[in-house]
Design a protein around this motif. Structure first.
Motif, PDB file in Angstrom:
ATOM      1  N   UNK A 233       0.824  -1.203   0.000  1.00 16.56           N
ATOM      2  CA  UNK A 233       0.000   0.000   0.000  1.00 16.56           C
ATOM      3  C   UNK A 233       0.862   1.259   0.000  1.00 16.56           C
ATOM      4  N   UNK A 234       1.971   1.223   0.739  1.00 18.95           N
ATOM      5  CA  UNK A 234       2.871   2.378   0.771  1.00 18.95           C
ATOM      6  C   UNK A 234       3.477   2.636  -0.601  1.00 18.95           C
ATOM      7  N   UNK A 235       3.837   1.553  -1.327  1.00 18.12           N
ATOM      8  CA  UNK A 235       4.386   1.724  -2.674  1.00 18.12           C
ATOM      9  C   UNK A 235       3.341   2.326  -3.620  1.00 18.12           C
ATOM     10  N   UNK A 236       2.085   1.888  -3.461  1.00 18.09           N
ATOM     11  CA  UNK A 236       1.014   2.446  -4.290  1.00 18.09           C
ATOM     12  C   UNK A 236       0.856   3.933  -4.015  1.00 18.09           C
ATOM     13  N   UNK A 237       0.883   4.297  -2.742  1.00 19.32           N
ATOM     14  CA  UNK A 237       0.723   5.708  -2.361  1.00 19.32           C
ATOM     15  C   UNK A 237       1.886   6.544  -2.890  1.00 19.32           C
ATOM     16  N   UNK A 238       3.118   6.007  -2.780  1.00 22.56           N
ATOM     17  CA  UNK A 238       4.270   6.750  -3.302  1.00 22.56           C
ATOM     18  C   UNK A 238       4.140   6.949  -4.816  1.00 22.56           C
ATOM     19  N   UNK A 239       3.636   5.923  -5.512  1.00 16.12           N
ATOM     20  CA  UNK A 239       3.446   6.039  -6.948  1.00 16.12           C
ATOM     21  C   UNK A 239       2.398   7.081  -7.298  1.00 16.12           C
ATOM     22  N   UNK A 240       1.304   7.112  -6.520  1.00 19.14           N
ATOM     23  CA  UNK A 240       0.259   8.099  -6.766  1.00 19.14           C
ATOM     24  C   UNK A 240       0.766   9.514  -6.530  1.00 19.14           C
ATOM     25  N   UNK A 241       1.586   9.681  -5.507  1.00 19.24           N
ATOM     26  CA  UNK A 241       2.118  11.012  -5.220  1.00 19.24           C
ATOM     27  C   UNK A 241       2.978  11.547  -6.371  1.00 19.24           C
ATOM     28  N   UNK A 242       3.636  10.632  -7.073  1.00 23.20           N
ATOM     29  CA  UNK A 242       4.493  11.035  -8.181  1.00 23.20           C
ATOM     30  C   UNK A 242       3.707  11.230  -9.480  1.00 23.20           C
ATOM     31  N   UNK A 243       2.465  10.781  -9.503  1.00 28.88           N
ATOM     32  CA  UNK A 243       1.651  10.868 -10.709  1.00 28.88           C
ATOM     33  C   UNK A 243       1.366  12.326 -11.073  1.00 28.88           C
ATOM     34  N   UNK A 244       1.617  12.682 -12.318  1.00 21.81           N
ATOM     35  CA  UNK A 244       1.359  14.052 -12.769  1.00 21.81           C
ATOM     36  C   UNK A 244      -0.142  14.363 -12.738  1.00 21.81           C
ATOM     37  N   UNK A 245      -0.959  13.365 -13.022  1.00 21.99           N
ATOM     38  CA  UNK A 245      -2.403  13.578 -12.984  1.00 21.99           C
ATOM     39  C   UNK A 245      -2.869  13.898 -11.561  1.00 21.99           C
ATOM     40  N   UNK A 246      -2.343  13.147 -10.599  1.00 27.04           N
ATOM     41  CA  UNK A 246      -2.713  13.391  -9.203  1.00 27.04           C
ATOM     42  C   UNK A 246      -2.208  14.764  -8.761  1.00 27.04           C
ATOM     43  N   UNK A 247      -0.981  15.101  -9.148  1.00 27.73           N
ATOM     44  CA  UNK A 247      -0.425  16.402  -8.794  1.00 27.73           C
ATOM     45  C   UNK A 247      -1.269  17.534  -9.364  1.00 27.73           C
ATOM     46  N   UNK A 248      -1.788  17.343 -10.589  1.00 30.98           N
ATOM     47  CA  UNK A 248      -2.643  18.355 -11.201  1.00 30.98           C
ATOM     48  C   UNK A 248      -3.960  18.498 -10.437  1.00 30.98           C
TER      49      UNK A 248
END
Length: 258
Positions: A233-248
């Motif tokens: 779950x932590x790896x998934x969250x780290x990946x989401x944080x790096x996502x440009x779509x999520x950042x937008x």
């Protein structure tokens, strides 16, 4: 107290020259420099021979990889603390060692922050003051900013030469978690690490993750039974944080930063 600086090199003459110059410019006197070259054919051996008076020991011969070379260095080192400054990496300034030597005063492992340099851009990587299994699961203090007592290798064994990338990580996590080695963090920086090794490219990252998972399952099976889902779950969250779509979406205020 003697510090052993161990430098491993293979066909990186320009990097070796930078590292050796950095070491020889140190105004701290109580250290030795051990050079382990893997039979380079790019002029590294000739450079080593021309500067051999500055080394306590050197060898240039074929080996089975970086950890076999590092193990050679460990065996030849005479210092109380060992420090791996591999070819290409260097000290920030000539008084780097003298500035931090007072911190080498008893703990089994002493580690600092480090500068990471990529394409001329310098970023400071800070390491945590308190180490945890959660942190060590996916990271470790860089060996270019970490001093390890030689007695740990004598007592717990050397680097695992069957691993390609994570043997230094395996040694540290076993020393700390299984053997309760003592450690100290110093909030300072005295070395530069230059990106470009196998562990910093995408294929190398895949090998690293696979090897880490193998080590964790072998060394800490019961603990990993409880923690695997958490770490996924932590790896998934780290990946989401790096996502440009999520950042937008965060920037637009559509979702909260997490």
């Amino acid at each position: 107290m003697l510090v052993s600086i161990i430098t491993v090199n293979y066909n990186d003459k320009s990097g070796l020259e930078r590292t050796v110059e950095s070491v020889q410019n140190q105004n701290f006197a109580n250290f030795e420099h051990v050079i382990i070259d893997g039979g380079s054919t790019d002029g590294s051996k000739e450079f080593i021979e021309a500067n051999k008076t500055g080394f306590s020991y050197w060898v240039s011969e074929l080996d089975k990889g970086i950890y076999a070379a590092m193990n050679k260095g460990i065996k030849m080192a005479k210092g109380e603390y060992l420090f791996f400054l591999n070819s290409g990496d260097d000290f920030i300034e000539s008084d780097s060692l003298s500035n931090i030597a007072t911190h080498l005063a008893g703990e089994d492992i002493v580690y600092f922050n480090i500068n990471q340099i990529q394409e001329g851009e310098v970023k400071l990587k800070k390491t945590p003051e308190t180490l945890s299994f959660s942190y060590l699961h996916h990271d470790l203090p860089p060996h270019q900013s970490t001093f390890i007592k030689k007695k740990l290798f004598d007592e717990y064994g050397y680097y695992d030469e069957e691993l390609k990338i994570v043997s230094d990580w395996k040694f540290i996590i076993k020393a700390l978690i299984k053997h309760n080695a003592t450690y100290k963090y110093v909030d300072g920086v005295f070395t530069n690490f230059y990106h470009g090794g196998i562990s910093t490219n995408p294929e190398g990252r895949k090998i690293m993750e696979k090897e880490r998972e193998l080590v964790l399952d072998e060394e800490f099976p019961i603990l990993m039974n409880d923690l695997k889902d958490k770490f996924k779950l932590e790896r998934v969250i780290r990946g989401l944080r790096k996502s440009k779509k999520i950042q937008l979406l965060v920037k637009l205020g559509l979702i909260n930063k997490f």
